[in-house]
Design a protein around this motif. Sequence first.
Motif, short mmCIF file in Angstrom:
data_model
loop_
_atom_site.label_atom_id
_atom_site.label_comp_id
_atom_site.label_asym_id
_atom_site.label_seq_id
_atom_site.Cartn_x
_atom_site.Cartn_y
_atom_site.Cartn_z
N MET A 207 0.83 -1.21 0.00
CA MET A 207 0.00 0.00 0.00
C MET A 207 0.86 1.26 0.00
O MET A 207 0.65 2.19 -0.76
CB MET A 207 -0.87 -0.01 1.27
N LEU A 208 1.90 1.22 0.88
CA LEU A 208 2.80 2.37 0.96
C LEU A 208 3.45 2.64 -0.39
O LEU A 208 3.62 3.78 -0.82
CB LEU A 208 3.87 2.10 2.03
N LYS A 209 3.78 1.52 -1.05
CA LYS A 209 4.41 1.63 -2.37
C LYS A 209 3.48 2.38 -3.33
O LYS A 209 3.93 3.22 -4.11
CB LYS A 209 4.69 0.21 -2.89
N ASP A 210 2.18 2.06 -3.25
CA ASP A 210 1.21 2.73 -4.12
C ASP A 210 1.14 4.21 -3.81
O ASP A 210 1.06 5.03 -4.72
CB ASP A 210 -0.19 2.11 -3.93
N HIS A 211 1.17 4.52 -2.52
CA HIS A 211 1.11 5.93 -2.12
C HIS A 211 2.31 6.69 -2.66
O HIS A 211 2.18 7.80 -3.16
CB HIS A 211 1.04 6.05 -0.59
N LEU B 144 1.85 7.19 -6.33
CA LEU B 144 0.89 8.28 -6.60
C LEU B 144 1.53 9.64 -6.36
O LEU B 144 1.37 10.57 -7.15
CB LEU B 144 -0.31 8.14 -5.66
N ALA B 145 2.27 9.73 -5.24
CA ALA B 145 2.90 11.01 -4.89
C ALA B 145 3.90 11.41 -5.96
O ALA B 145 3.93 12.57 -6.40
CB ALA B 145 3.59 10.87 -3.53
N VAL B 146 4.70 10.44 -6.41
CA VAL B 146 5.71 10.74 -7.44
C VAL B 146 5.01 11.23 -8.70
O VAL B 146 5.42 12.22 -9.32
CB VAL B 146 6.57 9.49 -7.74
N LYS B 147 3.92 10.55 -9.07
CA LYS B 147 3.21 10.95 -10.30
C LYS B 147 2.67 12.37 -10.17
O LYS B 147 2.74 13.15 -11.11
CB LYS B 147 2.05 9.99 -10.58
N ASN B 148 2.15 12.68 -8.98
CA ASN B 148 1.62 14.02 -8.79
C ASN B 148 2.71 15.07 -8.88
O ASN B 148 2.51 16.14 -9.46
CB ASN B 148 0.94 14.12 -7.42
N LEU B 149 3.86 14.75 -8.28
CA LEU B 149 4.96 15.70 -8.30
C LEU B 149 5.44 15.92 -9.73
O LEU B 149 5.74 17.03 -10.15
CB LEU B 149 6.11 15.21 -7.42
N ARG B 150 5.51 14.82 -10.48
CA ARG B 150 5.99 14.94 -11.86
C ARG B 150 4.99 15.68 -12.73
O ARG B 150 5.35 16.39 -13.67
CB ARG B 150 6.28 13.56 -12.44
N HIS B 151 3.72 15.51 -12.39
CA HIS B 151 2.67 16.17 -13.14
C HIS B 151 2.81 17.69 -13.02
O HIS B 151 2.50 18.43 -13.94
CB HIS B 151 1.31 15.73 -12.60
N ILE C 67 3.57 11.90 2.11
CA ILE C 67 4.69 11.34 1.33
C ILE C 67 5.15 12.35 0.29
O ILE C 67 6.35 12.53 0.06
CB ILE C 67 4.28 10.01 0.69
N GLU C 68 4.18 13.03 -0.32
CA GLU C 68 4.55 14.05 -1.29
C GLU C 68 5.44 15.12 -0.68
O GLU C 68 6.48 15.47 -1.22
CB GLU C 68 3.28 14.72 -1.84
#
Lengths: 405, 227
Positions: A1-5, A8-15, A322-323
């Motif tokens: 689950m943490l891995k998914d978070h 998601l955080a990485v994707k948001n930051l890259r976005h 995490i973000e």
Amino acid sequence: MLKDHVKLAVKNLRHRMSRSLLTLLGIAIGIMAIISLMALGEGMQQAVTGELSSLSDVIIVSTGGDIMSSFGGGGGGSTSEYFTERDIADIERIQGVKDVSTQLSGSALAEYNGKATIVALTGMDIEVMRLQYASQSLHAGAFLNDGDQNKIMIGYGIAHDTFDADIPVGGRIKFNGEKFFVTGIFGKQGMGGVSSDSIVLMSTRDFKALTGQNNMSMVYLRVFNVNDAESIALNIEEAINENHGRKDFATATTMTSILETVQTILTLVQLVLIAIASIALVVASIGIMNTMMTSVMERTREIGIMKAIGATNKDIMSIFIIEGMLVSTIGGIFGIIMGVFGSQALSLILSSFFSSMSGTQLVPIITLMSVVLAVAVSLIVGVLSSLYPAWKAARMSPIEAVRYE
Amino acid sequence: MIKDVIVTQNISKTYGKPPLQVYALRETNLRIKQGDYIAIIGPSGSGKSTLMNLLGCLDKPTDGNILIEDMDVSTLNENKLAQIRREKIGFIFQKYNLIPTLNALENVELAMGFAGVDTKTRTERAKQLLEMVDLTKRITHKPSEMSGGEQQRVAIARALANNPSIILADEPTGNVDSKSGDNIMRILEDVNKKGETIIVVTHNMAIAQRAKRILRIQDGEVREEHA
């Protein structure tokens, strides 16, 4: 689950790449400031400590108050009380004392290029002179050598600001009509009472021959065993105070106690530096919080969707924290790298500024401790500054969030 | 005997406090069986969305109880409700509501991620579901790279990801052209034929007519219409 978070955080930051980078830069600068200022502080600490501890078998005895007011400076010209021959004899008699030398203070009429003025003179053994003024840079010329006669070293102020004309190395000054040659000129010290700018240094023998005086304002002595220095210093104070019938006539200061004082001061300086750097970090952390708040607002709908498809409040909080942590940790790592280079640059700038003041090069020292601290601080900053935005995101009602346009 | 998926017992939803209390939904009793295909119709402001939110465990009733597969959900805390949402309910929204930073596959996987399904199973199932809605070629595309109809099909795949007991679709065809809309309804009907319970909220009578039951809401009161 943490891995998914994390994903998601990485994707948001890259976005939101440019915004993430700018936020990250804020943290990086904060950490850079901390790392480089700590490195400079540490470098300063070690340089001074190293210099002083090479003198650790030295005890300085002065009349009156605190040694720090006259140490390293004008040669005690201000004091009007002097040690007697009996004091010196008593000091020499104390067990553990290796050798004793004195610093003589007086004044003379100096004449150069047709202008005459009264200057303060300091006479001391050449060897002691070298020790005491070791940390001071030379503007020109060289130190006195053992056996030099009618030779002097002068402060920058004497050389350039006292007489109508500048005095060069090799220049000839008359003191009370007697000729002396300048072998060395100290670098400019600038402001403060501890300045050596107006100093005139000569050997004990020359001083006595010139003035006929024997005004001992300070006594330098060395001990056989560094560990005995403190107790010997106490014995000396007792003996001299007894001679003069006063409790506060003499102060004997060991290098160890000077070292402690200096270290306390430097630690304080370091703390102040860190406090200044921390301001940058606080600003950066507000930057993270601001970016995260904006992000939460922008993603209101997204948060609602995630909740509708089953994300718990914990999930949402975790994603946002995490973000924040990612931004601050990556920023922190960049900050450490920048700090390594930044401290070098700072030391170069500072060295070129103060090169005339002190011969010591300021070498920044980055300790493991400061790196660990920087990483820890950036992690904490990340968590703290994203805590509120994350909490706000988590407690959003899914219905309103989904409807949010 | 076919079991009840949702039973509502006298549920009401009010906003504000007396005397300024407003009823969004009044003492509603519903019994929805497994495999039902229900259309909820009514003018805007009639309480359709309120009912949807209550059935979807996004909101709690002011009075009465809601039983989902015999479990009373009206008293559960937020975490338990989130669990019910991810295990028993699949949402389809009018505006698709996909996560813009994730591609089609990841969007479908996300719901399973929250449910704790392991990565391998997740990917396999997400691929199957996307194949079912005919989007095999689009799995790496982000929502912004897909048409409305395609996005809604991803949303259907996502809604089905955790094998829910109920699919709640809020105007699923509201934002797509009629051909895509028809396609979407056919997919939902296929799912219904496999035993899934479908509840569709719509303005569109043509869509509503396809359902087995029609519930009309007017001023917070629900009436069964002949389908």
